[in-house]
Write a protein that holds these residues in place. Structure first.
Motif, PDB file in Angstrom:
ATOM      1  N   ILE A 213       0.833  -1.208   0.000  1.00  0.00           N
ATOM      2  CA  ILE A 213       0.000   0.000   0.000  1.00  0.00           C
ATOM      3  C   ILE A 213       0.869   1.261   0.000  1.00  0.00           C
ATOM      4  O   ILE A 213       0.509   2.300  -0.568  1.00  0.00           O
ATOM      5  N   LYS A 216       1.786   1.956  -3.450  1.00  0.00           N
ATOM      6  CA  LYS A 216       0.637   2.502  -4.193  1.00  0.00           C
ATOM      7  C   LYS A 216       0.388   3.964  -3.839  1.00  0.00           C
ATOM      8  O   LYS A 216       0.064   4.774  -4.708  1.00  0.00           O
ATOM      9  N   SER A 222      -3.349   4.957  -4.544  1.00  0.00           N
ATOM     10  CA  SER A 222      -4.259   4.780  -3.399  1.00  0.00           C
ATOM     11  C   SER A 222      -4.232   6.007  -2.518  1.00  0.00           C
ATOM     12  O   SER A 222      -3.270   6.788  -2.520  1.00  0.00           O
ATOM     13  N   GLU A 226      -5.551   4.743   3.362  1.00  0.00           N
ATOM     14  CA  GLU A 226      -5.215   3.326   3.247  1.00  0.00           C
ATOM     15  C   GLU A 226      -3.855   3.045   3.890  1.00  0.00           C
ATOM     16  O   GLU A 226      -3.648   2.011   4.542  1.00  0.00           O
ATOM     17  N   TYR A 427      -6.500  -7.369  -2.837  1.00  0.00           N
ATOM     18  CA  TYR A 427      -5.860  -6.208  -2.193  1.00  0.00           C
ATOM     19  C   TYR A 427      -4.732  -5.661  -3.066  1.00  0.00           C
ATOM     20  O   TYR A 427      -4.569  -4.447  -3.213  1.00  0.00           O
ATOM     21  N   GLY A 430      -6.035  -3.633  -5.763  1.00  0.00           N
ATOM     22  CA  GLY A 430      -6.726  -2.419  -5.361  1.00  0.00           C
ATOM     23  C   GLY A 430      -8.213  -2.602  -5.188  1.00  0.00           C
ATOM     24  O   GLY A 430      -8.947  -1.602  -5.068  1.00  0.00           O
ATOM     25  N   ASP A 431      -8.696  -3.838  -5.150  1.00  0.00           N
ATOM     26  CA  ASP A 431     -10.137  -4.080  -5.010  1.00  0.00           C
ATOM     27  C   ASP A 431     -10.557  -4.314  -3.551  1.00  0.00           C
ATOM     28  O   ASP A 431     -11.726  -4.609  -3.284  1.00  0.00           O
ATOM     29  N   THR A 433      -9.737  -3.089   0.761  1.00  0.00           N
ATOM     30  CA  THR A 433      -9.058  -2.152   1.668  1.00  0.00           C
ATOM     31  C   THR A 433      -8.159  -2.912   2.649  1.00  0.00           C
ATOM     32  O   THR A 433      -8.295  -4.125   2.843  1.00  0.00           O
TER      33      THR A 433
END
Length: 486
Positions: A213, A216, A222, A226, A427, A430-431, A433
């Protein structure tokens, strides 16, 4: 400098040995506990005490040899003689010795003894103004027999035999309890260790998720929230890992105390919790339990001791008697060599009775109290039988239930692993959290811990059934109590 280098080499060679970790298997832990457990040592000393008391009582039934010597005795007294109405001074010097052999008779509670008393005295009397020096020797055989009462010698011997058997049973029961407690402590350490490993695995997964994350967010793919949530998940996972390590360390300390080794010793455990279903016959477990459980023998001992106490109570203020018979010869002479020239026979027969007249009902009340104790012990024997049956039935049912729980726990682990892998991919795409992924990670860790707990519970349940039924269903052989091995 040369010696300093040698010293450094020695330090580095010795240090690994000093801090080497000792690995315990369940069998080695049990062996260590049997030798070092303070609890077992206490029961072992109690067993030794009972053994020595019985040994002493048996020794007391053998012939006793006794020699009593008075090497010198001098008396000088002045007394009033009422017959001659005058005062008289007596002076006496003597020495004497008594040698005796006595033999208790276990079957009759009597005692037979052989006695020999040798004495020399030099006596002076003012009244007759004379001095006499004489030797005397009294040799006689005697027998004393209590009548109209119980055999105290045999009852005391039997009481000590039962005390030893009871101490042996307590020791054997404590060994079985030690086996269960050590096994439970051992698996607690293993469970804590596995929980820590699972927590480490979860932390590594959270760290990988955090890195994903973070990349990202850095790439603008993101949102920052997140990343914040991933940081919270990582911190929570780290805290869980530290708590698991703390629990593991505490369990290790308790384990070391349980088996009786130094708390500072560096140890670890290794265990095989592979589940192998064991076939159990409930009726066989009940039959062997009732036939072999040491508690049933203890209840029988309690009843026998209560009967002995009742016998003793009935002898309180009882009508009883004694018969004493003795026969021997006594010789006196001024010359030791002629001591038996004019020997005289000594004979004695005596019968005596102790006749209680009135005790205000004391004896009767004591007997009723002893009878109540006896009935209480008989009731406990019946209750013990029911407790054994109930305990075995519950142990078998628990074992059967745990087999089902293990199958369910395995399926849950497989499903949780697949679920986590699927949602980890979501995850990464990106689908999903961070919070949602954390839920699946926690679920997976919980399912793994539940499986380990179920496997350990099954091992402990097998051991509990072994103790309850006195039959080892794993090896399909009877459990021989410790006190029956010797």
């Amino acid at each position: 400098m040369k010696y300093l280098n040698v010293l450094i080499v020695l330090v580095f060679c010795i240090t690994p040995l000093t801090f080497a970790q000792k690995m315990f298997t369940l069998e080695s832990a049990m062996e260590t506990a049997r030798e070092n457990s303070p609890d077992i040592m206490e029961y072992r000393l109690s067993l030794e005490r009972s053994q020595q008391l019985l040994k002493a009582q048996k020794a007391a039934l053998r012939s006793k040899f006794n020699l009593s010597v008075t090497p010198f005795e001098y008396t000088k007294v002045r007394e009033f003689n009422t017959f001659y109405n005058t005062w008289n001074t007596n002076e006496n010097t003597s020495y004497s010795g008594v040698f005796s052999i006595s033999q208790p008779i276990e079957w009759t509670d009597g005692t037979i003894s052989l006695n020999n008393q040798l004495e020399w005295q030099d006596a002076y009397s003012e009244f007759s103004d004379s001095r006499q020096e004489t030797y005397s020797n009294n040799l006689y055989l005697s027998y004393n027999q209590p009548i109209f009462t119980y055999n105290r010698t045999r009852l005391e011997l039997r009481s000590l035999e039962l005390d030893l058997e009871n101490a042996s049973i307590n020791y054997a029961l404590r060994m079985l309890m030690l086996e269960y407690n050590v096994t439970q402590s051992y698996y607690s350490v293993y469970s804590a260790k596995m929980s820590y490993n699972i927590a480490v695995e979860e932390y590594n997964n959270q760290e990988a998720s955090y890195q994903i994350i973070k990349n990202k967010v850095d790439a603008g793919i993101s949102a920052m929230e997140e990343l914040y949530q991933a940081e919270v998940n990582l911190a929570t996972s780290k805290s869980t890992m530290q708590n698991a390590k703390l629990t593991w360390d505490n369990a290790l300390d308790q384990f070391k105390q349980m088996i009786g080794i130094s708390i500072l010793e560096n140890v670890d455990v290794t265990a095989d919790v592979t589940h192998v279903p064991v076939k159990v016959d409930m009726q066989k477990a009940i039959d062997t339990g009732l036939a072999s459980r040491m508690e049933m023998r203890q209840r029988s001992i309690d009843i026998e001791n209560a009967l002995a106490t009742l016998t003793e109570t009935k002898a309180y203020n009882e009508f009883k008697g004694d018969v004493t018979v003795s026969y021997g010869i006594i010789g006196t002479n001024e010359q030791y060599a002629d001591i038996y020239d004019e020997a005289t026979k000594n004979q004695r027969v005596a019968v005596s009775f102790d006749i209680p007249l009135f005790d205000w009902g004391e004896r009767k009340a004591r007997i009723k109290a002893s009878e109540a104790t006896l009935e209480t012990n008989r009731l406990r024997e019946r209750t013990q039988k029911d407790d054994i049956i109930i305990g075995i039935r519950q142990a078998v049912r628990n074992l059967q239930n745990l087999e089902i729980q293990i199958d369910i726990a395995r399926q849950n682990v497989r499903n949780s692993e697949l679920t986590y892998e699927i949602n980890l991919e979501k995850y990464q795409n990106g689908d999903l959290t961070s919070m949602d992924l954390n839920l699946y990670q926690t679920q997976l860790s919980d399912r793994k811990n539940s499986l380990i707990s179920a496997l350990i519970d099954y091992k402990l349940a097998l051991l509990n059934l072994k103790i309850e039924s006195m039959w080892d269903f794993v090896r399909n052989e009877p459990v021989v109590p410790e006190y029956e091995k010797h």
